[in-house]
Design a protein around this motif. Structure first.
Motif, PDB file in Angstrom:
ATOM      1  N   TYR B 165       0.865  -1.177   0.000  1.00 21.57           N
ATOM      2  CA  TYR B 165       0.000   0.000   0.000  1.00 21.57           C
ATOM      3  C   TYR B 165       0.905   1.231   0.000  1.00 21.57           C
ATOM      4  CZ  TYR B 165      -3.266   3.485   1.772  1.00 21.57           C
ATOM      5  OH  TYR B 165      -4.025   4.615   1.937  1.00 21.57           O
ATOM      6  N   ASN B 221      -2.927  -5.566   1.619  1.00 21.65           N
ATOM      7  CA  ASN B 221      -3.370  -4.544   0.683  1.00 21.65           C
ATOM      8  C   ASN B 221      -2.174  -4.250  -0.203  1.00 21.65           C
ATOM      9  OD1 ASN B 221      -4.186  -2.260  -0.673  1.00 21.65           O
ATOM     10  ND2 ASN B 221      -4.365  -0.957   1.140  1.00 21.65           N
ATOM     11  N   PRO B 222      -2.243  -4.441  -1.494  1.00 26.44           N
ATOM     12  CA  PRO B 222      -3.414  -4.736  -2.321  1.00 26.44           C
ATOM     13  C   PRO B 222      -3.687  -6.222  -2.521  1.00 26.44           C
ATOM     14  CG  PRO B 222      -1.518  -4.403  -3.727  1.00 26.44           C
ATOM     15  CD  PRO B 222      -1.039  -4.240  -2.309  1.00 26.44           C
ATOM     16  N   THR B 223      -2.934  -7.091  -1.842  1.00 26.86           N
ATOM     17  CA  THR B 223      -2.849  -8.494  -2.254  1.00 26.86           C
ATOM     18  C   THR B 223      -3.909  -9.406  -1.644  1.00 26.86           C
ATOM     19  OG1 THR B 223      -1.065  -8.502  -0.639  1.00 26.86           O
ATOM     20  CG2 THR B 223      -0.421  -8.549  -2.952  1.00 26.86           C
ATOM     21  N   CYS B 382      -5.670 -14.393 -11.066  1.00 27.43           N
ATOM     22  CA  CYS B 382      -5.962 -13.607  -9.874  1.00 27.43           C
ATOM     23  C   CYS B 382      -6.139 -14.521  -8.663  1.00 27.43           C
ATOM     24  CB  CYS B 382      -7.251 -12.808 -10.131  1.00 27.43           C
ATOM     25  SG  CYS B 382      -7.681 -11.700  -8.798  1.00 27.43           S
ATOM     26  N   THR B 385      -9.412 -13.145  -3.043  1.00 27.40           N
ATOM     27  CA  THR B 385      -9.322 -12.140  -1.987  1.00 27.40           C
ATOM     28  C   THR B 385      -9.708 -12.788  -0.661  1.00 27.40           C
ATOM     29  OG1 THR B 385      -9.915 -10.408  -3.570  1.00 27.40           O
ATOM     30  CG2 THR B 385     -10.196  -9.889  -1.240  1.00 27.40           C
ATOM     31  N   TYR B 390      -9.642  -5.716  -1.717  1.00 23.46           N
ATOM     32  CA  TYR B 390      -9.089  -5.509  -3.036  1.00 23.46           C
ATOM     33  C   TYR B 390      -8.915  -6.799  -3.806  1.00 23.46           C
ATOM     34  CZ  TYR B 390      -8.148  -1.410  -0.375  1.00 23.46           C
ATOM     35  OH  TYR B 390      -8.324  -0.340   0.449  1.00 23.46           O
ATOM     36  N   PHE B 392      -6.360  -8.095  -6.959  1.00 20.28           N
ATOM     37  CA  PHE B 392      -5.081  -7.645  -7.546  1.00 20.28           C
ATOM     38  C   PHE B 392      -4.657  -8.607  -8.638  1.00 20.28           C
ATOM     39  CE2 PHE B 392      -0.407  -6.637  -7.219  1.00 20.28           C
ATOM     40  CZ  PHE B 392      -0.514  -5.276  -7.450  1.00 20.28           C
ATOM     41  N   THR B 428      -9.209   2.169 -11.787  1.00 17.65           N
ATOM     42  CA  THR B 428      -8.385   1.251 -10.989  1.00 17.65           C
ATOM     43  C   THR B 428      -7.031   1.905 -10.718  1.00 17.65           C
ATOM     44  OG1 THR B 428      -7.491   0.277 -12.988  1.00 17.65           O
ATOM     45  CG2 THR B 428      -9.458  -0.768 -12.066  1.00 17.65           C
ATOM     46  N   GLY B 431      -0.721  -1.759 -11.149  1.00 14.65           N
ATOM     47  CA  GLY B 431       0.137  -2.495 -10.224  1.00 14.65           C
ATOM     48  C   GLY B 431       1.451  -1.789  -9.942  1.00 14.65           C
ATOM     49  N   HIS B 442      -0.006  -5.742 -13.102  1.00 12.27           N
ATOM     50  CA  HIS B 442      -1.239  -5.960 -12.347  1.00 12.27           C
ATOM     51  C   HIS B 442      -2.096  -4.712 -12.401  1.00 12.27           C
ATOM     52  CE1 HIS B 442       1.694  -8.674 -10.423  1.00 12.27           C
ATOM     53  NE2 HIS B 442       0.669  -9.441 -10.099  1.00 12.27           N
ATOM     54  N   ARG B 444      -5.032  -2.923  -9.388  1.00 15.54           N
ATOM     55  CA  ARG B 444      -5.796  -3.108  -8.161  1.00 15.54           C
ATOM     56  C   ARG B 444      -7.170  -2.497  -8.344  1.00 15.54           C
ATOM     57  NH1 ARG B 444      -5.343  -0.292  -2.198  1.00 15.54           N
ATOM     58  NH2 ARG B 444      -6.576   1.267  -3.316  1.00 15.54           N
TER      59      ARG B 444
END
Lengths: 481, 481
Positions: B165, B221-223, B382, B385, B390, B392, B428, B431, B442, B444
């Motif tokens: 982040y 975040n963001p993962t 992807c 989540t 998020y 990602f 968006t 990445g 990527h 997010r």
């Protein structure tokens, strides 16, 4: 073992150097005494509601409705809220998609920045651009953002009045810059002598410091003076000649207690001067919802307006603001109402005017009671509080008191204020927290205690001071006036 | 003429270097398009209310009453507010003298810090000390305070996950420190491999950097991954061995969308490990009212808890907090209610549970729709989540798209996201704004658009992506997975 990152000895030295006396030793001691059950009168910080000032009704109604928008659909809402508050709440809810729970634009809600610009235009008679107005979590956050972007290292200096509000010294330390003091003239009602400024800049430059900006606080904190137009013109001209940005702390612009020198903004004076200065001087002006008759300190709302700041710099300030996402939205709405209060003909208008006038008129009387009270002590001399929220009396301390302080390892006015606190519960801030000339001592107190308590507080102060003087006086002389 | 203080070329370089992609080029372009009348779906920032999430009713009722305490004396108040909201408002009004308009203690209202400590004790099963909990204007402000006190200069490094982040990279730039990246493993569901950590520290040290602290974001975040207990233990042990403070960003602890790995705090795992580590490791943990089922971003409320931080350091952090006077009081009250929500038997309990469960369950479904939608595109892969807000996805870009980006002077995923925005209105963040391995791309997006809109959004994404691929694909190959 090496010290760890958060061991005291390995912390950022700039943080350790920063001092913030308004919540320093005196405040901490007062908090302890309060815990022990002593009644404390907190006059260390301009926090009106904490001392009993009632919030203005209309803005609180509007923000309450914005917090609970479902009330707007309740058939009973009209029993608790007037129609103009309901209409205003609906207005603000349309300005930020998602209401109070959604981040706004990092500069603040565009519709409210527009209301601020209209307020400034009306106040000064000159155009104001909403794109150059940023809303902030209180004026302090704005000041810190601007100082952060100006200060590159200890070779960068910022002119700050002495005595000053210690936000400036603390922030300059935190960002690793150099504070360049200029003295206000106590005997000239805390006026600003341009020769002092020149002297300060020359001295800083001789030490290799690049003086980049100047701070003025108008009306003054802690000193309470209101700058005259002539003085403001001199200051602006000086900044222009010396290539300095001017930071105008104007958070007390509603707090005026005399008629000779009404508040005039640095922006208006600058615009009146015309080109080239009006088109070139870098000016940032700060305002807040925490002061005036609002006193909404706990909401943390403020704005700054930038004049003649290059667009690329505005973009950088926007970027820095965006790292903290957005100023809090409820306080943005307070700001909207502060700059756009109820108008004649609105249901809430009369009540709003009655409340706000009542507060300012009472503060005016309190400023008078306090100044007179201090001046009735033979070793105290105090300029009248023309504006802002503070009284900043000079206390002449006898040599024996100064010696006693030395023995206790304390600055003399710290010793005095600590004894005042222990004896009376009055929590003040020693003058040394704001800066003062060598060998001269002050304290700062707010004029905010309830009007009916004021005579009692001043009597209690006088009694303490008499006893203190009796204890330490030996007729050998005083600290100088 | 020398540049002036606020001319771009003379600004603080640390400010200029800071980047914050969440509100960067993509967001600015989206704002422009919106002004031009295009419908924009802002998924660039985790801002639930802006995308239609309704605020929880009970806390809004309580804060509305606190804003308008005069309603408590109105005989009609019971028509608009339930009794438990009235009682709770009275409770909070007693905790801060002067109510919402008064500055609180700079660490936050003591009574609310006590509620936070009780919440942490109940969550972790270990004692928590209110004196070591500071309330903040959102978690970001707390993170910045702690990084500010740790970073002394560019020789000081902070380990930050990549992708990260960008608050962390921006704040580290702002304070003039060095970001030491450690890579998360996308193919291992964004897990953290301790060998990567060791490698990063060794490399930083070989460049003369003193690595002082490590940041973890859990849930990511963001993962979006949730750290396992085993992984947390390894991390804590690593920090202990390497003499690092650990900053635990746990703002998404309520946002969990699977049952295998519930949220576990770094504090709990640390305490479970026992002495000496549990008594020595420096840990600071962050939380917020902006996320979870609250999503009260615009209120700007947060806290941090300090574990094993020496008292003198706590005093310094208190001093820095005091320069900004106090966190905003309304958000402190939100925090109080977040950690102490309605209990079984309270009038508002059932409704509160229905609202909060509804939000989390819907987010869980949305996380699934989104992951599946991305994975249905042949060039997109992807991870699910597991937590946070998020998605990602990795986008495999054809060489011709990468070349086209190069010609346009843009990072390839920026080009992709800009085209996505223009074609669909979906805003968006590329990445590259979070960091990613070389040659991998990527974007997010939040999982926050309304559930009923989600299938349409994913269809619109798929259509765009297919067309993009058709335009640029030439069967020469792809960016690597």
């Amino acid at each position: 073992m090496f010290p760890k990152a958060l061991d005291y000895e390995s912390l950022n030295e700039n943080v350790k150097k920063a001092q913030y006396a308004v919540r320093g030793e005196l405040y901490l001691r007062a908090s302890e005494l309060q815990k022990e059950g002593k009644k404390i009168i907190f006059t260390n910080v301009g926090n009106p509601h904490a001392l009993g000032q009632k919030p203005l009704t209309f803005p609180r109604q509007v923000v309450a409705l914005c917090q609970a928008p479902f009330l707007l659909d309740d058939p009973n809402v009209g029993l608790l809220f007037p129609a103009d508050a309901i209409a205003r709440a609906k207005h603000y809810l349309t300005l930020n998609t998602g209401g109070l729970g959604a981040y706004s634009d990092s500069r603040g809600i565009p519709g409210i920045r527009k209301e601020v610009a209209e307020f400034i235009e009306k106040r000064d008679g000159y155009p104001s651009d909403p794109e150059l107005i940023f809303l902030t979590d209180g004026a302090s956050k704005g000041v810190m953002q601007i100082l952060n972007i100006i200060i590159r290292g200890e070779g960068d200096g910022v002119l700050v009045p002495v005595p000053q509000y210690p936000l400036y010294s603390a922030a300059i330390s935190l960002f690793g810059g150099s504070l360049v003091p200029y003295f206000l003239e106590e005997t000239a009602n805390w006026g600003l002598d341009i020769n002092n400024l020149r002297h300060s800049v020359a001295e800083a430059r001789s030490k290799g410091i690049t003086v980049r900006a100047m701070v003025i606080i108008n009306p003054g904190n802690p000193t309470g003076q209101c700058l005259s137009v002539a003085n403001l013109r001199e200051i602006l001209k000086f900044c222009y000649q010396e290539n300095l940005a001017l930071l105008g702390d104007e958070v007390y612009q509603q707090n005026i207690y005399q008629d000779e020198r009404p508040f005039i903004s640095a922006k208006k004076v600058l615009m009146d001067m015309g080109p080239p200065i009006s088109k070139e001087l870098h000016l940032v002006s700060f305002h807040t919802v925490s002061k005036g008759y609002w006193g909404e300190c706990g909401q943390r709302g403020g704005y700054f307006e930038m004049t003649n700041i290059p667009p690329k710099t505005v973009d950088e300030i926007y970027k820095v603001a965006s790292i903290s996402l957005s100023p809090n939205v409820p306080a943005q709405i307070f700001m909207g109402m502060m700059v756009n209060p109820p108008k004649p003909g609105d249901i809430s208008y009369d009540h709003f005017v009655r409340e706000s006038k009542g507060i300012i008129e009472s503060l005016r009387r309190r400023a008078r009671i306090m100044t007179d009270g201090f001046n009735s002590c033979r070793n105290v001399v105090c300029n009248f509080t023309e504006g802002a929220m503070y009284s900043f009396p000079q206390i002449r301390l006898p040599p024996r008191a100064i010696e006693a302080a030395k023995r206790a390892g304390k600055v003399p006015d710290v010793l005095y204020c600590l004894k005042l606190l222990e004896a009376t519960g009055i929590s003040t801030v020693p003058g040394s927290g704001f800066g003062q000339k060598e060998g001269v001592f002050h304290l700062r107190t707010t004029i905010l205690p309830a009007e009916e308590d004021m005579p009692g507080i001043m009597a209690s102060f006088k009694k303490f001071n008499d006893e203190f003087m009796e204890q330490y006086e030996d007729y050998r002389g005083y600290s100088r006036m």
